[in-house]
Design an enzyme around this catalytic site. Structure first.
Site, PDB file in Angstrom:
ATOM      1  CD  GLU A  97      -3.133  -0.277   0.070  1.00  0.00           C
ATOM      2  OE1 GLU A  97      -3.112   0.036  -1.138  1.00  0.00           O
ATOM      3  OE2 GLU A  97      -3.833  -1.189   0.522  1.00  0.00           O
ATOM      4  CG  HIS A  98      -0.039   4.880   0.665  1.00  0.00           C
ATOM      5  ND1 HIS A  98      -0.456   6.082   0.168  1.00  0.00           N
ATOM      6  CD2 HIS A  98      -1.081   4.393   1.396  1.00  0.00           C
ATOM      7  CE1 HIS A  98      -1.690   6.339   0.592  1.00  0.00           C
ATOM      8  NE2 HIS A  98      -2.096   5.334   1.336  1.00  0.00           N
ATOM      9  CG  ASP A 113       0.470   3.068  -6.441  1.00  0.00           C
ATOM     10  OD1 ASP A 113       0.732   3.869  -5.511  1.00  0.00           O
ATOM     11  OD2 ASP A 113      -0.672   3.009  -6.968  1.00  0.00           O
ATOM     12  CG  LEU A 138     -13.815  -1.528  -2.368  1.00  0.00           C
ATOM     13  CD1 LEU A 138     -15.165  -2.230  -2.342  1.00  0.00           C
ATOM     14  CD2 LEU A 138     -12.711  -2.535  -2.062  1.00  0.00           C
ATOM     15  CB  SER A 167     -15.958   3.669  -7.130  1.00  0.00           C
ATOM     16  OG  SER A 167     -15.586   4.822  -6.416  1.00  0.00           O
ATOM     17  CB  SER A 168     -12.646   7.332  -9.320  1.00  0.00           C
ATOM     18  OG  SER A 168     -11.449   7.033  -8.659  1.00  0.00           O
ATOM     19  CD  GLU A 188      -8.503   9.447  -9.570  1.00  0.00           C
ATOM     20  OE1 GLU A 188      -9.256   8.764 -10.278  1.00  0.00           O
ATOM     21  OE2 GLU A 188      -8.840   9.920  -8.460  1.00  0.00           O
ATOM     22  CG  ASP A 221      -6.395   2.517  -7.335  1.00  0.00           C
ATOM     23  OD1 ASP A 221      -5.710   1.684  -6.717  1.00  0.00           O
ATOM     24  OD2 ASP A 221      -6.769   3.593  -6.840  1.00  0.00           O
TER      25      ASP A 221
HETATM   26  C1  GLA Z   1      -5.145   4.946  -3.868  1.00  0.00           C
HETATM   27  C2  GLA Z   1      -4.364   5.318  -5.139  1.00  0.00           C
HETATM   28  C3  GLA Z   1      -3.407   4.200  -5.542  1.00  0.00           C
HETATM   29  C4  GLA Z   1      -2.536   3.767  -4.374  1.00  0.00           C
HETATM   30  C5  GLA Z   1      -3.389   3.518  -3.122  1.00  0.00           C
HETATM   31  C6  GLA Z   1      -2.544   3.259  -1.916  1.00  0.00           C
HETATM   32  O1  GLA Z   1      -5.998   3.876  -4.123  1.00  0.00           O
HETATM   33  O2  GLA Z   1      -5.238   5.587  -6.193  1.00  0.00           O
HETATM   34  O3  GLA Z   1      -2.614   4.611  -6.633  1.00  0.00           O
HETATM   35  O4  GLA Z   1      -1.521   4.697  -4.127  1.00  0.00           O
HETATM   36  O5  GLA Z   1      -4.244   4.609  -2.835  1.00  0.00           O
HETATM   37  O6  GLA Z   1      -1.812   2.104  -2.061  1.00  0.00           O
END
Ligand code: GLA
Length: 397
Positions: free
Chosen positions: A39-40, A42, A130, A132-133, A165, A177
């Protein structure tokens, strides 16, 4: 799948009502995503381990003869119209931006555009972490690529959806995402190297366990500004390390480098960077566990990730911490953590099959007592990424 058939029937009906003289629409299904771990990472060029899920956005869309875009959001009961030569981010509402931002990407590539009619519906809960966008962005990118016959490959469509985005929704998100939504594969996780965009599918075999989401029902308005702030903090850390060691992103940095170059300068930035560096390591270990069928080990890593997100990266919130705390010592739950950008949304849990019903009951009850909020639960299945669902699509494009 019955549910998605019903959704498509309703969507088609709405499309015909809204645009009676329009050509038969193309229908695209584009899923939300989960992320097992990473998480965080990418936007720090690290790795992620997401998957597309059985909740999706559905877009019914067909070209017009003029240059107008007519949109209808079925669930929100809202409509929006704009001419292509007037295209710009909408400021008072969000939902059109996820579509218009993608149109803008095609425009930026100098692709000749045409107006279109589109109706959108989605069962990806909004603000639940999740994506959605991203689901809507990927649906739009996929659809326009088909309708305009532009032959853009899927990875490039993913990048366009991500860029939409950034430019139209104002969140400098990483690529996870959109990648998961577009490239997802049934029953598989995607181990994605966010630097090279090389990826491998890893089958998810949970042997007697399932993935359960608990939705905190908290949607923090701070999420996008805090998200961009975290990204800047990571960049600051890299900048300091870079004064002595060559490094483009936190991916290139080790803990000793952080201790030497960042810790003495700023404790908070150190904490943020430390989380990311540890999370990239954790993901590699988690993938080893997965490949060896050690889901207990994987679950342990998820708890560690939650702890880091909560204490070091500080993107959790009281409600998410409570949801994780409620299952922590439950032997039927192998792992749990908050998921996605943070400040609300869902926790992801690996739960023993036969314990799921009782767990949902007990967590919902205790959560309500502790926070006064209802919590929803979803058992998720892993599905394919963005696809055309209309059976007769070739007749109409
Ligand atoms: C959001 C961002 C992703 C990622 C997550 C955290 O979903 O859109 O790119 O950074 O947060 O892992």
């Amino acid at each position: 799948m019955q549910q998605s058939k019903d959704t498509i029937t309703l969507l088609l009906r709405a499309f015909k009502e809204s645009f009676p003289s329009s050509a038969e629409p193309l229908i695209i299904r584009s899923p939300g995503r989960i992320n097992i771990i990473g998480e965080h990472t990418d936007y720090n060029d690290g790795f992620v381990l997401p998957a597309a899920i059985d909740k999706a956005a559905y877009l019914a869309i067909s070209l017009r003869d003029d240059n107008e875009i007519h949109l209808r959001a079925l669930d929100l009961q809202r409509s929006f119209t704009v001419a292509i030569n007037n295209l710009k981010p909408v400021t008072n509402i969000n939902w059109p931006n996820y579509i218009l931002g993608v149109v803008n990407e095609f425009r930026t590539k100098n692709i000749p555009l045409q107006g279109f009619n589109a109706v959108l519906t989605s069962d990806v809960p909004i603000g639940a972490g999740l994506s959605s966008s991203a689901a809507v962005e990927c649906a739009t990118a996929f659809a326009l690529n088909e309708l305009l016959h532009t032959n853009i490959d899927k990875i490039e469509l993913v990048k366009m959806a991500q860029s939409a985005e950034h430019t139209y929704a104002g969140v400098r998100c990483g690529i996870m995402d959109q990648f998961a939504s577009m490239i997802g594969k049934k029953n598989n996780l995607i181990k994605l190297d966010c630097r090279s965009l090389e990826y491998e599918y890893i089958p998810l075999t949970l042997k007697g366990y399932k993935l359960v989401l608990f939705d905190s029902n908290v949607k923090h308005s701070l999420a996008s500004s805090e998200y961009n702030k975290r990204l800047e903090q990571c960049e600051q850390g890299v900048h300091w390390v870079n004064k002595k060691y060559p490094a483009k992103k936190l991916r290139d940095i080790t803990k000793p480098m952080l201790q030497e170059q960042v810790q003495p300068k700023n404790k908070l930035i150190y904490q943020r960077c430390l989380f990311v560096v540890e999370e990239i390591e954790r993901l590699q270990q988690a993938c080893e566990y997965l490949k060896n069928g050690n889901i207990h080990g994987l679950g342990e890593k998820m708890f560690q990730t939650h702890n880091g997100l909560s204490k070091l990266y500080e993107v959790s919130c009281k409600e998410l911490d409570i949801l994780v705390e409620l299952v922590h010592n439950n032997p039927a739950v192998l792992g749990a953590r908050m998921m996605g950008g943070g400040f609300g949304g869902c926790t992801l849990n690996i739960v023993k099959d036969e314990a799921i019903i009782l767990l949902i009951e007990s967590v919902s009850k205790s959560y309500k007592q502790a926070t006064g909020l209802e919590c929803k639960a979803y058992i998720v299945e892993i599905e394919d990424g963005t696809t055309i669902t209309h059976p007769n699509r070739r007749l109409y494009v």
